[in-house]
Design a protein around this motif. Structure first.
Motif, PDB file in Angstrom:
ATOM      1  N   VAL A 170       0.859  -1.192   0.000  1.00  0.00           N
ATOM      2  CA  VAL A 170       0.000   0.000   0.000  1.00  0.00           C
ATOM      3  C   VAL A 170       0.890   1.234   0.000  1.00  0.00           C
ATOM      4  N   LYS A 171       0.405   2.285  -0.660  1.00  0.00           N
ATOM      5  CA  LYS A 171       1.150   3.547  -0.639  1.00  0.00           C
ATOM      6  C   LYS A 171       0.340   4.599   0.102  1.00  0.00           C
ATOM      7  N   GLN A 185       8.463  13.367  -0.832  1.00  0.00           N
ATOM      8  CA  GLN A 185       8.081  12.070  -1.369  1.00  0.00           C
ATOM      9  C   GLN A 185       6.694  12.158  -2.006  1.00  0.00           C
ATOM     10  N   ASP A 186       6.530  11.494  -3.140  1.00  0.00           N
ATOM     11  CA  ASP A 186       5.199  11.425  -3.747  1.00  0.00           C
ATOM     12  C   ASP A 186       4.302  10.462  -2.974  1.00  0.00           C
ATOM     13  N   PHE A 187       4.926   9.504  -2.309  1.00  0.00           N
ATOM     14  CA  PHE A 187       4.158   8.541  -1.499  1.00  0.00           C
ATOM     15  C   PHE A 187       5.092   7.892  -0.483  1.00  0.00           C
ATOM     16  N   MET A 188       4.493   7.191   0.466  1.00  0.00           N
ATOM     17  CA  MET A 188       5.275   6.393   1.402  1.00  0.00           C
ATOM     18  C   MET A 188       4.857   4.937   1.236  1.00  0.00           C
ATOM     19  N   PRO A 189       5.802   4.044   0.978  1.00  0.00           N
ATOM     20  CA  PRO A 189       5.456   2.643   0.730  1.00  0.00           C
ATOM     21  C   PRO A 189       5.275   1.865   2.046  1.00  0.00           C
ATOM     22  N   VAL A 190       4.140   1.193   2.159  1.00  0.00           N
ATOM     23  CA  VAL A 190       3.911   0.350   3.339  1.00  0.00           C
ATOM     24  C   VAL A 190       3.780  -1.091   2.831  1.00  0.00           C
ATOM     25  N   ASP A 215      -3.364   4.593  -1.611  1.00  0.00           N
ATOM     26  CA  ASP A 215      -3.512   4.466  -3.059  1.00  0.00           C
ATOM     27  C   ASP A 215      -4.668   3.552  -3.467  1.00  0.00           C
ATOM     28  N   ASP A 216      -5.338   2.905  -2.513  1.00  0.00           N
ATOM     29  CA  ASP A 216      -6.518   2.114  -2.872  1.00  0.00           C
ATOM     30  C   ASP A 216      -7.787   2.897  -2.548  1.00  0.00           C
ATOM     31  N   ASP A 217      -7.630   4.223  -2.415  1.00  0.00           N
ATOM     32  CA  ASP A 217      -8.749   5.123  -2.130  1.00  0.00           C
ATOM     33  C   ASP A 217      -9.270   5.010  -0.703  1.00  0.00           C
TER      34      ASP A 217
END
Lengths: 145, 231
Positions: free
Chosen positions: A51-52, A81-86, A123-125
């Motif tokens: 997930v981001k 950062q455009d996103f953080m990766p989890v 990122d999955d809304d």
């Protein structure tokens, strides 16, 4: 019948949504004239999908950005950062000197013990609301319940 | 050989011998000092001793947060810790200043002599004595904020080899502001200064003694400072 199918479909779709829990969240207390603050937490992903974290929203701040402090040859760089990766079945730790949510231009710098509500959007809304307390430092490990 | 000549020769011999003895003594003193430094360095947890050639600071004149002159004299008479940063700093400076405040608290508890702590702004455009005072004193009432002409700050920072750069983001694009370039007015509140987070130790003679490279652990500083102060 249609309703039943929709209900069934949504039930089937549920596991696709992020299963994110937020732990050890705190906002670092800052001087009354601080132009920027930072929020830290552990994002735990209990799902099977990576997930981001795409954004965070906090009322009372001009802007909220995702950042990572990186040590590049002794220079501490703030890297947006455009996103953080989890990662799936894993966690991402936001902490001083590393990943953090940057809270910029506070209307009024919150005081120690004040609670601030953060909305995290993935990122999955899906999105999660967390109430985060302003503290001088994180609670030491041994004092956590 | 007449007695006068003999006396002159003896005198010359004594002078030469003394000269050699002096040189020898000086040489052994240099070697002894080097060995003492090496021994001290091996005992230190994280601090790095500064080469003799870098110890004297260049003359500087900045302003402290009371708008008083902050110059070389202010570093004489007590040990001092210097940290370079800026008040718009979101992560690194608050982390370091908080750690330094914890360090002073721990030293006070051990009844140790406390060093002066100076937080020197790399951001002359946005930081003023007033903003530095409010910001710096939040972390510890004895901390002193310092600001000044950018060229004067740059010169002092250069001596300590502080690495720093001004950057801003346009969307996701990182833009670096080179020396002499103007920062666009719409970025005036949002530009960042990436900087090294070392802590510099100055002895009571106003000389640069050691550097603590980042990241810092309070315990390391707590252990190293007395070794450096009581050598």
């Amino acid at each position: 019948m249609t309703r039943f199918i929709i209900a069934l479909l949504s039930l089937w779709a549920l596991p696709l949504y992020a299963d994110i829990s937020v732990d050890k969240a705190w906002i670092r207390a800052a001087p009354p004239n601080a132009p920027a603050m930072a929020a830290f937490m552990t994002l735990q992903n209990n799902g099977e999908q990576d997930v981001k974290l795409l954004s965070a929203h906090v009322a009372g701040f001009g802007r909220v950005e995702l950042h990572r402090t990186m040590d590049v040859d002794g220079m501490m760089k703030m890297v947006k950062q455009d996103f953080m990766p989890v990662p799936a079945n894993g966690a991402l730790e936001l902490k001083p000197g590393s990943w953090h949510i940057m809270l910029i231009q506070p209307e009024k710098v919150p005081q120690v013990n004040e609670k601030i509500e953060l909305t995290l959007t993935f990122d999955d809304d899906s999105s999660t609301k967390v109430s985060v307390t302003v503290k001088e430092a994180p609670i030491p490990q041994h004092m956590q319940p | 050989m007449n007695p006068h000549k003999r006396r002159v020769l003896w005198a010359a011999a004594v002078v030469v011998a003394l000269g050699f003895a002096g040189l020898y003594y000086q040489q052994t003193a240099v070697v002894a000092r080097k060995q003492a430094q090496q021994q001290l360095q091996s005992q230190l947890h994280t601090a790095l001793l500064v080469d003799a050639s870098k110890q004297s600071l260049p003359p500087f004149a900045l302003r402290d947060h009371h708008d008083q002159v902050f110059d070389n004299q202010r570093l004489v008479g007590r040990w001092s810790l210097l940290f370079f940063g800026y008040t718009h700093c979101p992560d690194v400076c608050p982390t370091e200043l908080y750690q330094l405040s914890r360090l002073l608290d721990a030293m006070a508890e051990k009844k140790r002599a406390l060093p002066q702590v100076f937080f020197i702004s790399l951001d002359s455009l946005r930081d003023t004595p007033v903003s530095m005072q409010q910001y710096t004193r939040y972390f510890h009432p004895d901390f002193i904020g310092v600001t000044g002409e950018q060229s004067a700050v740059d010169a002092l920072a250069a001596h300590f080899q502080v690495a720093y750069e001004t950057v801003y983001y346009q969307g996701s694009n990182l833009i670096k502001v080179n020396k002499g370039e103007k920062i666009p007015p719409e970025q005036a509140n949002s530009y960042l200064i990436n900087h090294s987070a070392s802590i510099y130790l100055i002895n009571p003679q106003g000389q640069w003694r050691a550097v603590f490279p980042s990241p810092h652990q309070e315990a390391d500083l707590l252990a190293d400072l007395p070794l450096l102060a009581h050598e």
